[in-house]
Design a protein around this motif. Structure first.
Motif: not given
Length: 312
Positions: A20-28, A44-50, A67-71, A97-102
């Motif tokens: 519910a906190l994320i928007k994800l759009d596909y583009i062909a 797009r997600c505007d949480e502080s941590e994803i 945003g920036k993060g680690e895998m 994990m990503v430090d957002g907004p992402w």
């Protein structure tokens, strides 16, 4: 800085961010890039941590506008993100994990797209989050910088970012031997023939020796045929089991492709990052989006379409 063990624990233990906190759009992709790009996407997600899980899928080229993060990968390596990233083909699921907004824009590449852009072995280069500038060159760095600046200035939408990244991809597509392109197409056809395709069937289709088939599939997909079939069996089983309204007969047919229930759970957890009971839950947006049946029904023949008959 936290120790590698503590960083990995933090990556693996975080509660997954709600869909519910994320928007994800596909583009062909444009038609000329369809053999190389499965889809473009805007996340797009505007949480502080994803927190989420990347299933064991193919290559992703992504630009982090914010945003920036680690895998964390299965071998214990932890890779930090870059403004312009290449997630090389992943054999198994990897938490991140990503430090957002992402906010990120990217392209999911087909095996042919990976090969044409990098000219590198998926087996040797797989399971890493790489700096796209180092792996793909300065042209992608320039395209990424344009996208980051334009998006953050409010001057670019998804279509504008797609046009910039598409142009960079077109300029950098390299040759792939036509016989190898045919083999990649055969692998997609083979994977789509059954939830548990036989390696002997692939060998019979290909105009190569079994040893050459194993080497080439490993090169383009990052796994030899037997392990590739195992991975896609788990990913597609997870997709099907997550479908609302799946019948008991179909669920039993899917389970019949594994030794037993515990084997199916282990395999889906390894490749999808979740147990079958949780793979369809709404708290795993990236996993859900990547495992959605849309990604197997609509990308034929680049990766691994769903077989028409699950009952054997």
């Amino acid at each position: 800085m936290a120790s590698p063990a503590r960083r990995e624990e933090r990556l693996r233990e975080g509660r997954l961010t709600s869909l519910a906190l994320i928007k994800l759009d596909y583009i062909a992709p444009p038609p000329d890039l369809a053999p190389f790009v499965i889809t473009f996407y805007l996340f797009r997600c505007d949480e502080s941590e994803i927190h989420d899980i990347q299933p064991g899928t193919g290559c992703n080229l992504s630009i982090f506008m914010r945003g920036k993060g680690e895998m964390a990968f299965r071998d214990g390596m932890i890779d930090a993100s870059h403004p312009i990233n290449v997630l090389t083909p992943c054999a198994v699921a990897a938490p991140f994990m990503v430090d957002g907004p992402w906010h990120a824009f990217g392209a999911a590449l087909s095996p042919l797209g990976w090969a044409a852009l990098t000219g590198k072995s998926a087996a040797k280069e797989g399971n890493r989050l790489r700096n796209a500038t180092e792996l793909l060159g300065a042209d992608f760095a320039a395209a990424g910088e344009r996208i980051i600046a334009g998006y953050n200035a409010g001057a670019l939408d998804g279509g504008g970012m797609e046009a910039i990244l598409s142009d960079a991809i077109r300029r950098n597509i390299g040759p792939v031997p036509s016989s190898h392109v045919r083999l990649i197409q055969m692998v997609a056809q083979w994977l789509g023939s059954s939830l548990s395709p036989s390696v002997d069937d692939l060998n019979a289709m290909a105009n190569y020796s079994p040893r050459q088939v194993q080497r080439l599939v490993d090169y383009y997909y990052g796994l030899p045929p037997k392990q590739l079939a195992r991975k896609y069996r788990a990913l597609r089983a997870a997709s099907l089991l997550a479908e609302p309204g799946i019948t008991a007969d179909d669920a039993d047919a899917i389970a019949g492709h594994f030794y037993d229930q515990s084997h199916m759970i282990r395999e889906i957890r390894l490749f999808a990052g979740r147990t079958p009971a949780r793979v369809g839950e709404a708290d795993s947006p990236v996993l859900g989006a990547l495992l959605n049946l849309r990604n197997f029904r609509e990308i034929r023949p680049q990766v691994a379409p769903l077989p028409d008959d699950l009952h054997r």
